[in-house]
Design an enzyme around this catalytic site. Structure first.
Site, PDB file in Angstrom:
ATOM      1  N   GLY A 132      52.755   7.925 -53.366  1.00 44.30           N
ATOM      2  CA  GLY A 132      53.063   9.350 -53.177  1.00 44.30           C
ATOM      3  C   GLY A 132      54.240   9.529 -52.241  1.00 44.30           C
ATOM      4  O   GLY A 132      54.066   9.943 -51.083  1.00 44.30           O
ATOM      5  N   SER A 134      57.857  10.646 -53.635  1.00 49.97           N
ATOM      6  CA  SER A 134      58.791  11.686 -54.085  1.00 49.97           C
ATOM      7  C   SER A 134      58.160  13.070 -54.053  1.00 49.97           C
ATOM      8  O   SER A 134      56.976  13.241 -54.333  1.00 49.97           O
ATOM      9  CB  SER A 134      59.252  11.401 -55.521  1.00 49.97           C
ATOM     10  OG  SER A 134      59.816  10.129 -55.604  1.00 49.97           O
ATOM     11  N   GLU A 249      59.963  -2.992 -53.444  1.00 56.20           N
ATOM     12  CA  GLU A 249      60.047  -2.401 -54.781  1.00 56.20           C
ATOM     13  C   GLU A 249      61.165  -3.041 -55.599  1.00 56.20           C
ATOM     14  O   GLU A 249      61.096  -3.107 -56.808  1.00 56.20           O
ATOM     15  CB  GLU A 249      60.274  -0.881 -54.670  1.00 56.20           C
ATOM     16  CG  GLU A 249      60.000  -0.148 -55.960  1.00 56.20           C
ATOM     17  CD  GLU A 249      59.925   1.361 -55.783  1.00 56.20           C
ATOM     18  OE1 GLU A 249      60.339   1.867 -54.722  1.00 56.20           O
ATOM     19  OE2 GLU A 249      59.435   2.020 -56.712  1.00 56.20           O
TER      20      GLU A 249
HETATM   21  C1  LIG Z   1      59.469   6.472 -64.569  1.00 52.61           C
HETATM   22  C2  LIG Z   1      59.467   6.936 -63.155  1.00 52.61           C
HETATM   23  C3  LIG Z   1      58.390   6.646 -62.342  1.00 52.61           C
HETATM   24  C4  LIG Z   1      58.374   7.102 -61.021  1.00 52.61           C
HETATM   25  N1  LIG Z   1      57.275   6.836 -60.261  1.00 52.61           N
HETATM   26  C5  LIG Z   1      57.221   7.294 -58.982  1.00 52.61           C
HETATM   27  C6  LIG Z   1      56.052   7.086 -58.188  1.00 52.61           C
HETATM   28  O1  LIG Z   1      55.068   6.483 -58.639  1.00 52.61           O
HETATM   29  N2  LIG Z   1      56.033   7.574 -56.937  1.00 52.61           N
HETATM   30  C7  LIG Z   1      57.089   8.251 -56.392  1.00 52.61           C
HETATM   31  O2  LIG Z   1      57.017   8.637 -55.227  1.00 52.61           O
HETATM   32  N3  LIG Z   1      58.210   8.503 -57.133  1.00 52.61           N
HETATM   33  C8  LIG Z   1      58.293   8.039 -58.405  1.00 52.61           C
HETATM   34  N4  LIG Z   1      59.409   8.277 -59.182  1.00 52.61           N
HETATM   35  C9  LIG Z   1      60.458   9.135 -58.636  1.00 52.61           C
HETATM   36  C10 LIG Z   1      61.752   8.426 -58.270  1.00 52.61           C
HETATM   37  O3  LIG Z   1      61.590   7.666 -57.110  1.00 52.61           O
HETATM   38  C11 LIG Z   1      62.809   9.530 -58.089  1.00 52.61           C
HETATM   39  O4  LIG Z   1      62.990  10.144 -59.352  1.00 52.61           O
HETATM   40  C12 LIG Z   1      64.113   8.972 -57.596  1.00 52.61           C
HETATM   41  O5  LIG Z   1      63.985   8.546 -56.267  1.00 52.61           O
HETATM   42  C13 LIG Z   1      65.243  10.042 -57.672  1.00 52.61           C
HETATM   43  O6  LIG Z   1      64.832  11.205 -57.018  1.00 52.61           O
HETATM   44  P1  LIG Z   1      64.923  12.636 -57.736  1.00 52.61           P
HETATM   45  O7  LIG Z   1      64.320  12.518 -59.094  1.00 52.61           O
HETATM   46  O8  LIG Z   1      64.357  13.640 -56.793  1.00 52.61           O
HETATM   47  O9  LIG Z   1      66.462  12.902 -57.955  1.00 52.61           O
HETATM   48  P2  LIG Z   1      67.496  13.417 -56.838  1.00 52.61           P
HETATM   49  O10 LIG Z   1      67.366  12.584 -55.617  1.00 52.61           O
HETATM   50  O11 LIG Z   1      67.354  14.889 -56.699  1.00 52.61           O
HETATM   51  O12 LIG Z   1      68.868  13.081 -57.535  1.00 52.61           O
HETATM   52  C14 LIG Z   1      69.464  13.916 -58.533  1.00 52.61           C
HETATM   53  C15 LIG Z   1      70.810  13.311 -58.904  1.00 52.61           C
HETATM   54  O13 LIG Z   1      71.672  13.297 -57.740  1.00 52.61           O
HETATM   55  C16 LIG Z   1      72.127  11.973 -57.499  1.00 52.61           C
HETATM   56  N5  LIG Z   1      72.203  11.734 -56.035  1.00 52.61           N
HETATM   57  C17 LIG Z   1      71.236  11.970 -55.119  1.00 52.61           C
HETATM   58  N6  LIG Z   1      71.657  11.588 -53.884  1.00 52.61           N
HETATM   59  C18 LIG Z   1      72.908  11.087 -54.033  1.00 52.61           C
HETATM   60  C19 LIG Z   1      73.878  10.533 -53.135  1.00 52.61           C
HETATM   61  N7  LIG Z   1      73.625  10.408 -51.834  1.00 52.61           N
HETATM   62  N8  LIG Z   1      75.064  10.118 -53.637  1.00 52.61           N
HETATM   63  C20 LIG Z   1      75.340  10.230 -54.984  1.00 52.61           C
HETATM   64  N9  LIG Z   1      74.460  10.757 -55.884  1.00 52.61           N
HETATM   65  C21 LIG Z   1      73.270  11.178 -55.415  1.00 52.61           C
HETATM   66  C22 LIG Z   1      71.093  11.057 -58.109  1.00 52.61           C
HETATM   67  O14 LIG Z   1      71.617   9.788 -58.421  1.00 52.61           O
HETATM   68  C23 LIG Z   1      70.694  11.844 -59.360  1.00 52.61           C
HETATM   69  O15 LIG Z   1      71.603  11.608 -60.397  1.00 52.61           O
HETATM   70  C24 LIG Z   1      59.464   7.840 -60.505  1.00 52.61           C
HETATM   71  C25 LIG Z   1      60.574   8.126 -61.322  1.00 52.61           C
HETATM   72  C26 LIG Z   1      60.569   7.688 -62.631  1.00 52.61           C
HETATM   73  C27 LIG Z   1      61.745   8.012 -63.494  1.00 52.61           C
END
Ligand SMILES: Cc1cc2nc3c(=O)[nH]c(=O)nc-3n(C[C@H](O)[C@H](O)[C@H](O)COP(=O)(O)OP(=O)(O)OC[C@H]3O[C@@H](n4cnc5c(N)ncnc54)[C@H](O)[C@@H]3O)c2cc1C
Length: 392
Positions: A132, A134, A249
């Site tokens: 938990g 994100s 990870e």
């Molecule tokens: C299949 C799958 C399983 C997952 N399982 C889990 C889980 O079990 N537990 C959990 O906690 N999370 C989980 N996640 C979540 C995952 O960790 C997040 O999706 C990931 O960290 C990206 O965060 P976000 O989706 O909030 O995107 P954001 O962080 O909002 O990013 C949006 C866009 O902005 C870009 N961006 C963000 N910051 C920067 C920067 N500093 N410089 C340049 N570009 C940037 C990103 O690359 C992306 O393209 C899972 C995701 C997937 C796809």
């Protein structure tokens, strides 16, 4: 880079291979087995398989022997992952959250009581975990976490929301990052909790992915009570603990072995589709093959570095970036070869390979997001591998 194995390493490799041949369930890998898409059924099977791995002495391979592991070196872990993937063995229980993330985190930072309570059931698969971390506004920037925990006596009251929590519906426990100090700078004021998923006040809502399957979830916490003894490390120092979890990870997998197997299947598909007689398709298949081979070499480079330093470094970002983007291009090639048939999903009578590539193509989109997006990996490579200045 050193590709040579010592006699002991070669023996270890043979031991893994022989055990897998003798223990993989009959029929595993056939289309009938692959069709077990129902998540609850997959979880039941994964628990059974984890027990079998444990009985065989393969669970928690890299954990220290005093906690039930084998104290495997990074190279042995790598060889295990290579053989395991090559044999097409079942995915790890809870996609590895328990054995690969929670176990090592508790071994580093947990109290003796936490280790005694949680480590044995992770190894046997009797308790399944989810991560938990994100939140809707805290993904790449995990330190922006807003889920709140307030200490009342010896009990934290947790309120807030997590998202994309894989496995949450089936998990017995959750590693949860919460904010306990809203006045502190964002990397301070975080706390790392172990939360029993059966505690009253937790609501789980599945999220259906574009593949049509619901693996991940939204998890809501409404005044959820968590005993103080379930803090890992100290309150307000959760960032350091979360960093340990995230470091694990990105380590210990062998993406090249999976890509090599899938490459063989894509070549088979191209042959059956009659594409191999055409220089255009031959070029694309050859390009994909070359990229998969580059992933193999990068994987060896990374494990060599890890052996040298004693722990995984930021170079892991190069491997994650290259394998995930190679994976996507390979799946694009597969559906391009299929042409209009690529639109047909599993179960459609005319679908090629029972719609496997349609599913794989959609699923591959996730690879450049989880465990750090491609943009984040590029930032890590720029700043920590190449030593370039930070962007604005
Ligand atoms: C299949 C799958 C399983 C997952 N399982 C889990 C889980 O079990 N537990 C959990 O906690 N999370 C989980 N996640 C979540 C995952 O960790 C997040 O999706 C990931 O960290 C990206 O965060 P976000 O989706 O909030 O995107 P954001 O962080 O909002 O990013 C949006 C866009 O902005 C870009 N961006 C963000 N910051 C920067 C920067 N500093 N410089 C340049 N570009 C940037 C990103 O690359 C992306 O393209 C899972 C995701 C997937 C796809």
């Amino acid at each position: 880079m050193d590709f040579r194995l010592t006699a002991a390493e070669a023996r270890f490799q043979r031991e893994v291979r022989d055990w897998l041949v003798a223990n993989l369930p009959p029929g595993w890998g056939t289309p009938e087995f692959r069709r077990q898409d129902e998540p609850a059924e997959k979880v039941r099977f994964a628990r059974w398989w984890q027990r079998r791995l444990h009985e065989g002495g393969w669970a928690g391979l890299h954990w220290p022997p005093e906690y039930g592991g084998r104290g495997a070196t990074p190279l042995e872990q790598f060889l295990f992952a290579e053989e395991y993937t090559r044999a097409g063995a079942p995915p790890m229980i809870d996609i590895g959250v328990g054995p690969a993330l929670v176990g090592p985190t508790l071994i580093h930072h947990g109290t003796e009581a936490q280790k005694r309570r949680f480590l044995p059931t992770i190894l046997t698969g009797d308790e399944v975990w989810c991560q938990g971390f994100s939140e809707p506004n805290a993904g790449s920037d995990l330190a922006a976490c807003r889920t709140r925990a307030e200490l009342h006596g010896d009990v934290f009251h947790v309120t807030g929301q997590k998202i994309w929590t894989s496995y949450a519906r089936f998990a017995d426990w959750c590693i949860l990052v919460v904010r306990t100090d809203f006045a502190a700078p964002k990397h301070r004021g975080l706390t790392f909790l172990l939360v029993d998923m059966k505690t009253p006040g937790i609501t789980i809502r599945p999220l259906v992915e574009m593949t049509g399957v619901a693996w991940f979830n939204e998890v809501f916490f409404d005044e959820v009570r968590v005993p103080r003894e379930n803090v890992v490390g100290e309150p307000n120092q959760g960032w350091q603990i979360a960093i340990t979890t995230l470091a694990h990870e990105r380590a210990g997998s062998a993406p090249h072995a999976r890509l090599a197997g899938e490459m063989r299947d894509v070549v088979g598909l191209a042959r059956r589709a009659g594409a191999c007689g055409d220089p255009f398709w031959r070029q694309r298949v050859a390009q994909s093959f070359i990229e998969a081979e580059i992933v193999r070499l990068l994987a060896w480079k990374q494990v060599t570095e890890t052996m040298r330093r004693g722990q995984p470094g930021p170079e892991g970002s190069c491997l994650k970036l290259v394998w995930s983007e190679t994976d996507q291009r390979m799946k694009e090639l597969a559906i391009d070869v299929e042409g209009p048939y690529a639109a047909l999903a599993r179960g459609s009578r005319q679908a090629l390979d029972d719609g496997r590539w349609e599913y794989e193509y959609l699923w591959s989109r996730a690879a450049t997001i989880y465990a750090g997006t491609s943009e984040v990996q590029r930032n890590v490579i720029a700043q920590r591998v190449l030593g370039l200045p930070r962007g604005f």
